[in-house]
Design an enzyme around this catalytic site. Structure first.
Site, mmCIF file in Angstrom:
data_model
loop_
_atom_site.group_PDB
_atom_site.id
_atom_site.type_symbol
_atom_site.label_atom_id
_atom_site.label_comp_id
_atom_site.label_asym_id
_atom_site.label_seq_id
_atom_site.Cartn_x
_atom_site.Cartn_y
_atom_site.Cartn_z
ATOM 1 N N ASN A 260 -5.409 24.440 8.683
ATOM 2 C CA ASN A 260 -5.227 23.982 10.075
ATOM 3 C C ASN A 260 -5.941 24.967 11.031
ATOM 4 O OD1 ASN A 260 -3.503 26.196 9.760
ATOM 5 N ND2 ASN A 260 -2.182 25.445 11.383
ATOM 6 N N CYS A 262 -5.253 27.406 13.131
ATOM 7 C CA CYS A 262 -5.041 28.875 13.208
ATOM 8 C C CYS A 262 -4.944 29.527 11.840
ATOM 9 C CB CYS A 262 -3.811 29.148 14.068
ATOM 10 S SG CYS A 262 -3.980 28.430 15.710
ATOM 11 N N GLU A 264 -2.927 29.241 9.185
ATOM 12 C CA GLU A 264 -1.691 29.536 8.461
ATOM 13 C C GLU A 264 -1.267 28.431 7.506
ATOM 14 O OE1 GLU A 264 -1.937 28.835 11.605
ATOM 15 O OE2 GLU A 264 -0.276 27.616 12.362
HETATM 16 O O1 CDP Z 1 1.589 26.247 20.878
HETATM 17 P P1 CDP Z 1 2.602 26.473 19.806
HETATM 18 O O2 CDP Z 1 3.355 27.763 19.965
HETATM 19 O O3 CDP Z 1 3.478 25.292 19.621
HETATM 20 O O4 CDP Z 1 1.773 26.508 18.442
HETATM 21 P P2 CDP Z 1 1.254 27.721 17.558
HETATM 22 O O5 CDP Z 1 2.365 28.199 16.670
HETATM 23 O O6 CDP Z 1 0.577 28.741 18.415
HETATM 24 O O7 CDP Z 1 0.180 27.010 16.653
HETATM 25 C C1 CDP Z 1 0.553 26.320 15.476
HETATM 26 C C2 CDP Z 1 -0.438 25.253 15.177
HETATM 27 O O8 CDP Z 1 -0.401 24.238 16.172
HETATM 28 C C3 CDP Z 1 -1.883 25.684 15.165
HETATM 29 O O9 CDP Z 1 -2.271 26.304 13.993
HETATM 30 C C4 CDP Z 1 -2.558 24.339 15.326
HETATM 31 O O10 CDP Z 1 -2.559 23.622 14.113
HETATM 32 C C5 CDP Z 1 -1.668 23.643 16.328
HETATM 33 N N1 CDP Z 1 -2.132 23.799 17.736
HETATM 34 C C6 CDP Z 1 -2.962 22.850 18.298
HETATM 35 O O11 CDP Z 1 -3.318 21.907 17.625
HETATM 36 N N2 CDP Z 1 -3.399 22.970 19.595
HETATM 37 C C7 CDP Z 1 -3.051 24.009 20.354
HETATM 38 N N3 CDP Z 1 -3.498 24.113 21.593
HETATM 39 C C8 CDP Z 1 -2.201 24.999 19.799
HETATM 40 C C9 CDP Z 1 -1.751 24.870 18.485
#
Ligand code: CDP
Length: 559
Positions: A260, A262, A264
Site C-alpha cells: 500500500n 506507506c 506497511e
Molecule cells: O490518515 P490516517 O491516519 O488515517 O492514515 P495513515 O495511518 O497515516 O495511513 C494508512 C494508510 O492509509 C496509508 O498507508 C494509505 O494506504 C492510506 N492513506 C491514503 O490512501 N491517503 C492518505 N492521504 C493517507 C493515507
C-alpha cells in the site's frame, strides 16, 4: 480536522454530525455484522462494546472507516494493491480502478515491473513503448484530479523491480524530474541484488516482456543511485522482496510484489486491508502498562476489523473476491513515543526495544487468539487450507494476517498522541495545516515536566520554540534530556532497532521513517540501507531533514 474531514455534512456543506455521533455510527455499522451470526440482541451488545472502546479513545480504525461506515459509500479500507498488465487496455483499466478507490478514500499500490521498458517494441502498432515511468504519470495526473473527494489527498505507491531496464529513470523520476507528487516510490530489492552489492558484482537488467537481458551494470553503481536519491530527497524507499515473501501467509495464491502507499501492508493483486491502531498511552496505569487491558482491547479490535470485512462495500468485485479469500486485517499501535515518556524510558535504549517487543507480542498473540475464536464461530478464511498455517499446527484461523503498523498520520492528531511508533518529531514545532496555516505545538508531557521542575519560564519557552529540542533548556536533568530526545537526535541505529523490535511480532510490515540530520553524509544512507536488509526488515525509508523544500512538520531551525 474532524470537522473538516470526517464529520457528515449536509448538501450545503454544513457539518451535521458531532464526534460522539460519528463514533456511534461507526460502532453500529461494525456491530451490524454480528446480526448475521448472533441476531440483533448480540449486535447491540457488540455495538456497546465497540462504542465504549472508541469513546475511551482506546483505538481508532483507519480513516475510510471513520468517514464511510454506516453511510452510502460504505468503503472501509485504507489499503489496496492493484495489478498492472502490460497492455494499453490493462493499464487504463487499472487507472480507472484506482480512481474508483481514491474516490472512496483508499490508497493504492502498484507494481509496474511487468510493463515493457521504454523504447521496447509494440507488436500491434509496430511502434515503441513509453515505459513504466511514462505511464505512471497518467496515474499521477488522474490522482491529482480526484483528490479523494476533497478531504484526503490520493496516495499511491509505485514499485519497480531492481532488475527492470528502466530502474535508473524510475529512481531519478521524483527527485530529479520532479514527477509524481501523488506517489511514494520504492525499489523492490532482492537478496540476490544485495549480495551482488556486497561482493561488487555485475547486475543484469531484464526485459519483462521476453526475459532477455537488456544491459548489465555494476550492482554498486545502481545501489549508489538509490542511496544518493534517498539522501537528496527521501525517495525512493526500499522494499525487500525476500523478507516480504518470507512473511507471506499464502504463497500458493501468489507472491508479494507491492505494498500500500506507506509500505506497511504487502498485498496480493486486488487485495485490500482494513487497519486499526490501539492508543498505547491509554493503557498506562501508574507507571506500568496494563497488559490485560491491552490484550482485551486487541481482541475486541480484531473482531471489529473482521466485522468490517462483512459490512464493507467493496469498490470493485475483484477486490471483494481477493480480500474475502484471505480476510487480512491489520491491528497496530499509535503513541509509542508517548508511552515511553510515560514510563520514563528513552526511545534510543535497549529497554525501549524490549518494551516494543513485549507490547507487540502481547497484541499479536491476543489478536491471533481472537482470530482463532472467530474461526470457530464463523469459519477459517477460505484460503486457509492452502496457507502456511496448517504446517504450523494451526487448525483454524479467521484472518491470514492480524497485525500491521500504520503511520497514523491523521489518526494520531485526532487522538493527540505521537504518530505510530515514531519518536517525537520535536518538542515544539510548527505544523502546516490543510489550509497552509502554520500552528505552533508544544509537547504536553514536556510542558508538564518543565512545570514540575520549575523550568517553565518565558525564557525557556522561547528557547524551546527556537530549537524544538529538550537540550535547549538550561538546567534540565540528564535523564529528562534522554527521555525527551526527538527524531533527529536519535541515531539511525536507534530508529531501526525500534522498527525491528516491532517487526518481530507484526504479521505485515511496519511504517517507519529513519530521520537523519541535515548534515548526514551520503554514506550513512548506504549503511542504513545495508543494515536494514541485514536485520531482516521488510523495507526502509530515510528522510534527511530539510531535504525536501516543504514538509508537513517544520522545525524553527535545522538540526
Ligand atoms: O490518515 P490516517 O491516519 O488515517 O492514515 P495513515 O495511518 O497515516 O495511513 C494508512 C494508510 O492509509 C496509508 O498507508 C494509505 O494506504 C492510506 N492513506 C491514503 O490512501 N491517503 C492518505 N492521504 C493517507 C493515507
Amino acid at each position: 480536522m474532524l470537522r473538516r474531514r470526517y464529520l457528515i455534512r449536509d448538501e450545503k456543506g454544513r457539518v451535521v454530525e458531532t464526534p460522539e455521533r460519528m463514533l456511534q455510527r461507526v460502532a453500529r455499522a461494525m456491530a451490524g455484522a454480528e446480526e448475521i451470526s448472533g441476531g440483533s440482541a448480540e449486535a447491540r451488545i457488540w455495538e456497546k462494546r465497540f462504542l465504549s472502546a472508541l469513546s475511551q479513545g482506546l483505538f481508532l480504525p483507519n480513516s475510510p472507516t471513520l468517514m464511510n461506515a454506516g453511510r452510502p459509500l460504505g468503503q472501509l479500507s485504507a489499503c489496496f494493491v492493484l495489478p498492472v498488465e502490460d497492455s494499453l487496455e490493462g493499464i487504463f483499466e487499472t487507472v480507472k480502478q484506482a480512481a474508483i478507490i481514491h474516490k472512496t478514500g483508499g490508497g493504492t499500490g502498484f507494481d509496474f515491473s511487468g510493463l515493457r521498458p521504454a523504447g521496447d517494441q509494440v507488436a500491434s502498432t509496430g511502434g515503441i513503448s513509453s515505459g513504466p515511468v511514462s505511464f505512471m504519470q497518467v496515474f499521477d495526473t488522474a490522482t491529482e484530479a480526484i483528490k479523494q473527494g476533497g478531504v484526503r489527498r490520493g496516495a499511491n505507491m509505485g514499485i519497480l523491480h531492481v532488475s527492470h531496464p528502466d530502474i535508473e529513470l524510475f529512481i531519478r523520476a521524483k527527485t530529479e524530474l520532479d514527477l509524481f507528487s501523488n506517489f511514494n516510490l520504492s525499489v523492490m530489492v532482492t537478496d540476490e541484488f544485495m549480495q551482488k552489492v556486497r561482493a561488487d558484482r555485475d547486475w543484469d537488467l531484464i526485459n519483462p516482456r521476453n526475459g532477455s537481458r537488456v544491459r548489465k551494470l555494476k550492482a554498486r553503481g545502481l545501489f549508489e543511485l538509490m542511496v544518493e536519491s534517498a539522501h537528496g530527497a527521501g525517495e525512493p524507499g526500499l522494499v525487500f522482496f525476500d523478507a516480504l515473501n518470507r512473511g507471506n501467509p499464502t504463497p500458493a495464491l501468489g507472491r508479494f510484489n507491492a505494498t500500500n502507499p506507506c509500505g506497511e501492508q504487502p498485498l496480493l493483486p486486488y487485495e485490500s486491508c482494513n487497519l486499526a491502531s490501539l492508543v498505547l498511552p491509554r493503557f498506562v496505569k501508574g507507571k506500568q502498562i496494563n497488559y490485560p487491558a491491552l490484550e482485551e482491547a486487541a481482541g475486541l479490535v480484531v473482531r471489529f476489523l473482521d466485522n468490517a470485512l462483512e459490512v464493507n462495500r467493496f469498490p470493485l468485485p475483484q477486490v471483494k473476491k481477493a480480500t474475502r479469500l484471505t480476510r487480512k486485517v491489520g491491528l497496530g499501535v499509535m503513541g509509542f513515543a508517548d508511552l515511553l515518556i510515560a514510563l520514563n524510558i528513552p526511545y534510543e535504549s535497549s529497554r525501549a526495544a524490549q518494551v516494543a517487543q513485549k507490547v507487540m507480542k502481547a497484541i499479536n498473540s491476543a489478536a491471533r487468539e481472537m482470530s482463532r475464536d472467530l474461526a470457530r464461530q464463523r469459519g477459517s478464511f477460505p484460503a486457509f487450507a492452502k496457507s502456511v498455517f496448517p504446517a504450523q499446527g494451526e487448525t483454524r484461523m479467521r484472518n491470514a494476517t492480524v497485525t500491521t503498523l500504520a503511520p497514523t498520520g491523521a489518526l494520531s492528531l485526532l487522538m493527540g498522541c505521537s504518530a505510530g511508533i515514531e519518536p517525537l518529531f520535536a518538542l515544539s514545532h510548527k505544523r502546516r495545516m490543510l489550509d497552509d496555516q502554520l500552528v505552533n505545538e508544544v509537547n504536553p508531557a514536556f510542558k508538564a515536566r518543565l512545570a514540575e521542575l520549575g523550568l517553565d519560564t518565558l525564557q525557556n519557552q522561547k528557547a524551546l520554540a527556537q530549537s524544538g529540542l529538550a537540550a535547549s533548556i538550561a538546567g534540565l536533568p540528564f535523564k529528562d534530556r534522554e527521555v525527551f530526545k526527538s527524531a533527529h537526535e536519535i541515531t539511525a541505529q536507534g530508529h531501526m532497532a525500534i522498527q525491528r523490535a516491532f517487526q518481530l511480532y507484526t504479521d505485515n510490515a511496519v511504517s517507519k521513517t529513519v530521520n537523519l540530520p541535515a548534515r548526514a553524509p551520503v554514506k550513512e544512507v548506504w549503511q542504513v540501507f545495508e543494515q536494514a536488509h541485514a536485520m531482516g526488515l521488510k523495507g526502509i525509508t530515510v528522510f534527511r531533514h530539510g531535504s525536501r523544500g516543504r514538509q508537513v512538520l517544520e522545525l524553527a531551525s535545522l538540526p
